[in-house]
Motif scaffolding. Structure first.
Motif, PDB file in Angstrom:
ATOM      1  N   GLY A 255     -65.880  -9.455  38.430  1.00 25.44           N
ATOM      2  CA  GLY A 255     -66.199 -10.604  37.595  1.00 25.44           C
ATOM      3  C   GLY A 255     -66.851 -10.278  36.278  1.00 25.44           C
ATOM      4  N   GLN A 256     -66.883  -9.011  35.878  1.00 32.28           N
ATOM      5  CA  GLN A 256     -67.499  -8.602  34.621  1.00 32.28           C
ATOM      6  C   GLN A 256     -66.439  -8.505  33.527  1.00 32.28           C
TER       7      GLN A 256
ATOM      8  N   LYS B 134     -56.473 -11.186  33.127  1.00 33.67           N
ATOM      9  CA  LYS B 134     -57.691 -11.517  33.873  1.00 33.67           C
ATOM     10  C   LYS B 134     -58.939 -11.220  33.039  1.00 33.67           C
ATOM     11  N   TYR B 135     -58.902 -10.105  32.319  1.00 37.91           N
ATOM     12  CA  TYR B 135     -60.021  -9.765  31.440  1.00 37.91           C
ATOM     13  C   TYR B 135     -60.196 -10.819  30.354  1.00 37.91           C
ATOM     14  N   ASP B 136     -59.104 -11.266  29.749  1.00 43.98           N
ATOM     15  CA  ASP B 136     -59.184 -12.276  28.690  1.00 43.98           C
ATOM     16  C   ASP B 136     -59.734 -13.592  29.222  1.00 43.98           C
ATOM     17  N   LEU B 137     -59.339 -13.976  30.439  1.00 42.62           N
ATOM     18  CA  LEU B 137     -59.848 -15.217  31.033  1.00 42.62           C
ATOM     19  C   LEU B 137     -61.336 -15.114  31.323  1.00 42.62           C
ATOM     20  N   LEU B 138     -61.758 -13.965  31.876  1.00 45.33           N
ATOM     21  CA  LEU B 138     -63.183 -13.770  32.150  1.00 45.33           C
ATOM     22  C   LEU B 138     -63.987 -13.758  30.852  1.00 45.33           C
ATOM     23  N   THR B 139     -63.438 -13.118  29.834  1.00 42.47           N
ATOM     24  CA  THR B 139     -64.122 -13.074  28.538  1.00 42.47           C
ATOM     25  C   THR B 139     -64.280 -14.469  27.955  1.00 42.47           C
ATOM     26  N   PHE B 140     -63.234 -15.288  28.080  1.00 41.04           N
ATOM     27  CA  PHE B 140     -63.307 -16.656  27.577  1.00 41.04           C
ATOM     28  C   PHE B 140     -64.375 -17.450  28.323  1.00 41.04           C
ATOM     29  N   ARG B 141     -64.396 -17.332  29.646  1.00 39.72           N
ATOM     30  CA  ARG B 141     -65.386 -18.074  30.429  1.00 39.72           C
ATOM     31  C   ARG B 141     -66.806 -17.615  30.114  1.00 39.72           C
ATOM     32  N   GLU B 142     -66.992 -16.314  29.949  1.00 39.12           N
ATOM     33  CA  GLU B 142     -68.323 -15.808  29.602  1.00 39.12           C
ATOM     34  C   GLU B 142     -68.709 -16.224  28.187  1.00 39.12           C
TER      35      GLU B 142
END
Length: 499
Positions: A182-183, A216-224
């Protein structure tokens, strides 16, 4: 004002004001007639719901406002803004002030006169091109990776601006594991002594042949990115692609997603909980779960981050903890900042005995009695809300029946539905007054609060009885009761809701 103590039983409202009311009932009547309460909606919050693409456009505008001013590349500007909670003015001020220490704390290499040249050097170093003629000879040089200890050609190594070089396979596996945990924006250099974060373009290069991991990285980055922006909050429905953006100063007010119709507190993302504040309701939720086996596990294996109150599970033996949400590093034992431990580390594991406690069992019994008093009332109103949902369905069926018999018009019967809606709204507020009272310090202010709480509860029960017996209740009396109970609710929120 509230004080946050380590023990939630000692978490109280600080009664510092000199309240001196001889007659609380008279005071309550004066408040009811106050014009400010009648004209000001203390729960109003100006916001709008936008799509993911609209939110990305807003964030991109902020990033471009930085890159246009200081010629910083997109990825580093984005990383800086996320670390600075999207405060563009702070980033610009620190950049022009050449505050190296500040940017080191944010995981960015310090600024200096040749910063732009250093960025270009970093890019050429990271994104090594094996087709460059000048590098044909260096590609044959074998280097040992400090992580996997394998010897590989130099063109298989990458490094950030810090110069810590590791092989592509180790970078790939390191980033993959962090993303699976999740990072995204919080991934640091693999060197244990380096605090530098991995910029977005670096991770994209690592995942250039793995589309799924990159997405997945781009989605996590957007959410963060949204979580870091104080004026934005993701809808609590994980399947909903809606972002709520505040049009005024963010506060713990109710917002409702226009896409999935979910309502929640804008500040903490939990169920709306006025008049109780976000920190107190979080303590209350944890305390309410103490009678279950899950709660025993949570108390033993999880704690709240002392910086952002996120729930953290300890999954290893090391007491050096790092919060995934805010990146705060602290000690698991004492919750103190890890930076200040040093040689004093083991002192936090020493028990500090309180010799003033004479009878611990009596204190524990009294604390349990107090908690059960408030919990039973909290739980009772929660169950009543569910029953009133069923009652609204019965009212709607009754209205349909009356209309089918040509007994009045649709407008004639809407007062019953309006009364049921006001009843639910007021009982919902009453439910959340009990966590507020539980953590409130004894004194005149609490006595005033409990008086207004009791008055609200009394009027709510009167309204509930009138709605349940609508067939024998005068319509004027019912509508008058609706006005009274809403005024009681507004009065309580006006005096005690920290908005």
């Amino acid at each position: 004002m509230m004080h946050n103590e380590d023990n939630d039983d000692e978490y109280h409202y600080d009664d510092t004001d000199d309240w001196n009311y001889d007659n609380y009932e008279d005071f309550g009547e004066q408040i009811d007639d106050n014009e400010d309460i009648q004209t000001k909606d203390v729960e109003h919050f100006d916001y709008r719901c936008i799509s993911f693409s609209e939110a990305k456009d807003i964030l991109n505008e902020l990033i471009n406002s930085i890159t246009n001013r200081i010629k910083l590349n997109y990825s580093l500007a984005k990383m800086l803004l996320i670390q600075c909670k999207w405060d563009a003015n702070e980033v610009l001020n620190k950049y022009f002030a050449c505050d190296n220490e500040y940017f080191e704390c944010k995981g960015v290499k310090p600024f200096h006169k040749s910063w732009e040249d250093l960025i270009e050097a970093c890019r050429s170093k990271c994104f090594y091109s094996p087709t460059a003629e000048s590098n044909q000879q260096t590609t044959l040089v074998a280097i040992c990776c400090d992580v996997c200890l394998d010897s590989k050609l130099k063109d298989r190594f990458l490094s950030l601006i810090c110069g810590h070089s590791f092989c592509l396979d180790c970078w790939f596996n390191y980033c993959r594991v962090n993303i699976q945990n999740g990072q995204s924006t919080g991934i640091r250099c693999m060197n244990s002594d380096c605090k530098l974060f991995l910029p977005e373009d670096f991770v994209h290069f690592i995942f250039q042949n793995s589309i799924l991991l990159r997405e997945k990285y781009d989605l996590l980055t957007f959410r963060e990115s949204i979580d870091a922006y104080i004026r934005m909050r993701l809808c609590i429905n994980s399947e909903c692609q809606t972002v709520v953006i505040a049009q005024e100063q963010p506060s713990p007010k109710r917002v409702t997603c226009t896409n999935c119709n979910n309502s929640f507190c804008f500040e903490c993302g939990n169920d709306y909980h006025a008049p109780t504040d976000c920190k107190t309701i979080l303590l209350w939720y944890r305390k309410c779960a103490d009678d279950s086996e899950t709660a025993h596990y949570i108390r033993a294996h999880t704690k709240l981050c002392p910086n952002c109150s996120s729930c953290i599970e300890k999954n290893g033996g090391c007491n050096h903890m790092s919060c995934y949400s805010c990146k705060h590093e602290f000690c698991w034992i004492c919750l103190g900042s890890w930076d200040i431990h040093g040689p004093q580390y083991f002192k936090c594991s020493k028990y500090k005995e309180n010799l003033d406690i004479k009878n611990e069992s009596d204190r524990a019994r009294e604390a349990l009695k107090k908690y059960l008093f408030y919990y039973e009332r909290w739980d009772n109103h929660m169950k009543s809300l569910k029953l009133e949902d069923e009652n609204r369905e019965r009212i709607q069926a009754k209205i349909d029946d009356e209309l089918n018999r040509n007994n009045g018009t649709w407008i004639d019967w809407q007062y019953l539905l309006r009364g049921a809606k006001i009843l639910s709204k007021c009982r919902y507020t009453l439910q959340y007054t009990y966590p507020y009272a539980y953590y409130m310090e004894c004194g005149p202010q609490k006595e005033l609060f409990e008086f207004q709480q009791a008055a609200l509860e009394n009027e709510i029960e009167n309204l509930a009885w009138k709605i349940e017996n609508a067939e024998t209740t005068d319509r004027g009396a019912l509508e008058n009761q609706m006005t009274i109970v809403e005024k009681r609710r507004t009065t309580l929120l006006y005096n005690f809701f920290q908005y």
